[in-house]
Design a protein around this motif. Structure first.
Motif, short mmCIF file in Angstrom:
data_model
loop_
_atom_site.label_atom_id
_atom_site.label_comp_id
_atom_site.label_asym_id
_atom_site.label_seq_id
_atom_site.Cartn_x
_atom_site.Cartn_y
_atom_site.Cartn_z
N GLY A 1 0.82 -1.21 0.00
CA GLY A 1 0.00 0.00 0.00
C GLY A 1 0.85 1.26 0.00
O GLY A 1 0.54 2.23 -0.70
N LEU A 2 1.96 1.25 0.75
CA LEU A 2 2.86 2.41 0.76
C LEU A 2 3.48 2.64 -0.61
O LEU A 2 3.63 3.78 -1.06
CB LEU A 2 3.96 2.20 1.80
N LEU A 3 3.85 1.55 -1.28
CA LEU A 3 4.44 1.68 -2.61
C LEU A 3 3.46 2.31 -3.59
O LEU A 3 3.85 3.08 -4.48
CB LEU A 3 4.88 0.30 -3.12
N ALA A 4 2.17 2.01 -3.42
CA ALA A 4 1.16 2.55 -4.34
C ALA A 4 1.07 4.07 -4.22
O ALA A 4 0.69 4.75 -5.19
CB ALA A 4 -0.20 1.92 -4.05
N THR A 5 1.43 4.63 -3.06
CA THR A 5 1.30 6.08 -2.88
C THR A 5 2.28 6.85 -3.75
O THR A 5 2.09 8.05 -3.97
CB THR A 5 1.53 6.47 -1.40
N PHE A 6 3.34 6.21 -4.24
CA PHE A 6 4.29 6.90 -5.11
C PHE A 6 3.77 7.06 -6.53
O PHE A 6 4.32 7.83 -7.32
CB PHE A 6 5.63 6.14 -5.14
N ASP A 7 2.73 6.30 -6.89
CA ASP A 7 2.11 6.40 -8.22
C ASP A 7 3.16 6.27 -9.32
O ASP A 7 3.26 7.09 -10.23
CB ASP A 7 1.37 7.73 -8.36
N ALA A 8 3.99 5.22 -9.21
CA ALA A 8 5.04 4.99 -10.20
C ALA A 8 5.22 3.48 -10.39
O ALA A 8 4.90 2.68 -9.50
CB ALA A 8 6.36 5.62 -9.76
N ASP A 9 5.74 3.10 -11.55
CA ASP A 9 6.03 1.68 -11.79
C ASP A 9 7.24 1.25 -10.98
O ASP A 9 8.13 2.05 -10.67
CB ASP A 9 6.32 1.45 -13.28
N PHE A 10 7.27 -0.03 -10.60
CA PHE A 10 8.43 -0.57 -9.89
C PHE A 10 8.62 -2.03 -10.26
O PHE A 10 7.70 -2.70 -10.74
CB PHE A 10 8.31 -0.39 -8.37
N ALA A 11 9.84 -2.52 -10.05
CA ALA A 11 10.20 -3.90 -10.42
C ALA A 11 11.21 -4.42 -9.41
O ALA A 11 11.51 -3.75 -8.41
CB ALA A 11 10.79 -3.92 -11.82
N ASP A 12 11.73 -5.63 -9.67
CA ASP A 12 12.70 -6.28 -8.78
C ASP A 12 12.18 -6.27 -7.35
O ASP A 12 12.85 -5.79 -6.42
CB ASP A 12 14.06 -5.58 -8.88
N VAL A 13 10.98 -6.80 -7.17
CA VAL A 13 10.30 -6.79 -5.87
C VAL A 13 10.83 -7.92 -5.00
O VAL A 13 10.83 -9.08 -5.41
CB VAL A 13 8.78 -6.93 -6.07
N ARG A 14 11.27 -7.61 -3.80
CA ARG A 14 11.81 -8.59 -2.87
C ARG A 14 11.21 -8.36 -1.49
O ARG A 14 11.01 -7.20 -1.09
CB ARG A 14 13.35 -8.46 -2.77
N PRO A 15 10.93 -9.46 -0.75
CA PRO A 15 11.02 -10.89 -1.08
C PRO A 15 9.71 -11.39 -1.67
O PRO A 15 8.85 -10.58 -2.06
CB PRO A 15 11.30 -11.51 0.29
N ALA A 16 9.55 -12.71 -1.65
CA ALA A 16 8.36 -13.32 -2.24
C ALA A 16 7.08 -12.86 -1.55
O ALA A 16 6.04 -12.69 -2.19
CB ALA A 16 8.48 -14.84 -2.19
#
Length: 330
Positions: free
Chosen positions: A297-312
């Motif tokens: 949910g915190l990542l969504a607040t940046f309103d940007a794409d992201f990758a290389d998500v760690r961990p599973a």
């Protein structure tokens, strides 16, 4: 109280808050002419306050030794500010709980009954080392040493501890020689204290976590203040990714590479996050929360794409949150 008397108290307060003021600075702060300021300084001297005049192009005024302020005068807002500041300080500075209690008692004794009631009503319970304030408390001796060097513009020599608080020996792989720097500003942000300093051998500005500083004996060597890389020191700290931060202790901690510049991510990252430069348009951010869904949910607040998500666990939470948002959007 007359306007002149109130202004004299303000002049005393300003002189007591800083080692020296230029006449122009004081005049602008008070909203009076330099002639009126000179007359006010003369009145203070007549009352026995040792206000010195400093000569030269950088001259001004300074309150000499023995200059004590008159009895404490606080309005309602100031009383509330002092009470809150004293009661929240122990969350970031260690070993001063007793001193805080004595300071509050001393301040109460010089207040009228109505203001004492205001302070007593603002009774706070502070939680040292809570995750809301993600940094170890700072020893008072460290804070005094750093603050003295900043105030007096003296070079500061110190060891910078590792994230786990160690001072590595010379043979240790993590060993770094003592830092000799010009300390310019102390900044408190997200429960952490930062020192903004210019490291002369490197010819570069650096930001250090104060809770990791082990100060050496005072050098007594002065330096001339430099122009900061930015006009606003607070913004400079908030937008610099290399602040020596480590992730705060959370139940879950994860990281991603986000398609945003590091200064943007650093500015809006939650307290206790770590921001690392990848390239001009990408940044790795490591952050924590009570749950993997909380991080997603915190990542969504940046309103940007992201990758290389760690961990599973964080990847699973992103997929789950995506399905939930998809259903809500239909």
């Amino acid at each position: 109280m007359s306007a002149t008397s109130a202004r004299l108290l303000t002049v005393l307060s300003l002189l007591g808050a800083r080692a020296r003021w230029s006449g122009e600075e004081l005049s602008e702060r008070l909203g009076v002419s330099t002639r009126t300021l000179r007359r006010d300084v003369g009145s203070l001297r007549a009352l026995g306050y040792p206000v010195s005049t400093l000569k030269g192009p950088d001259g001004g005024y300074r309150l000499g030794s023995g200059g004590e302020l008159p009895p404490l005068l606080l309005d309602d807002e100031q009383a509330l500010a002092v009470a809150v500041a004293l009661q929240t300080t122990p969350t970031s500075v260690s070993g001063i709980d007793d001193a805080v209690a004595r300071a509050l008692t001393s301040i109460r004794q010089v207040m009228p009954a109505r203001l004492r009631a205001e302070v007593d009503a603002m009774h706070l319970t502070t939680i040292p080392n809570s995750w809301e304030f993600p940094a170890p408390p700072i020893p008072p001796d460290t804070l005094r040493a750093v603050g003295h060097a900043v105030r007096n513009r003296h070079l500061l020599r110190f060891d910078h501890r590792t994230p786990d608080g160690r001072r590595p020996d010379p043979g240790d792989p993590d060993f770094t020689p003592p830092v000799r720097a010009e300390p310019h500003h102390l900044v408190v942000w997200a429960g952490r204290w930062y020192l903004v300093a210019y490291v002369v051998p490197e010819e570069a500005w650096r930001i250090y976590r104060v809770d990791r500083i082990h100060a050496h004996a005072p050098t007594g060597a002065g330096f001339r203040p430099r122009r900061l890389p930015g006009s606003d020191v607070a913004r400079y700290v908030m937008t610099t990714c290399d602040r020596g931060d480590t992730p705060a202790r959370w139940q879950c901690t994860g990281s991603v590479v986000m398609d945003l510049p590091a200064d943007v991510v650093a500015r809006w990252a939650p307290g206790g996050s770590v921001v690392e430069y990848v390239d001009a348009t990408r940044t790795r951010i490591t952050l924590g929360a009570w749950s993997w869904a909380g991080i997603a949910g915190l990542l969504a607040t940046f309103d940007a794409d992201f990758a290389d998500v760690r961990p599973a666990g964080l990847r699973d939470a992103c997929r789950s949150l995506s399905r939930r948002y998809d259903r809500a959007g239909r």
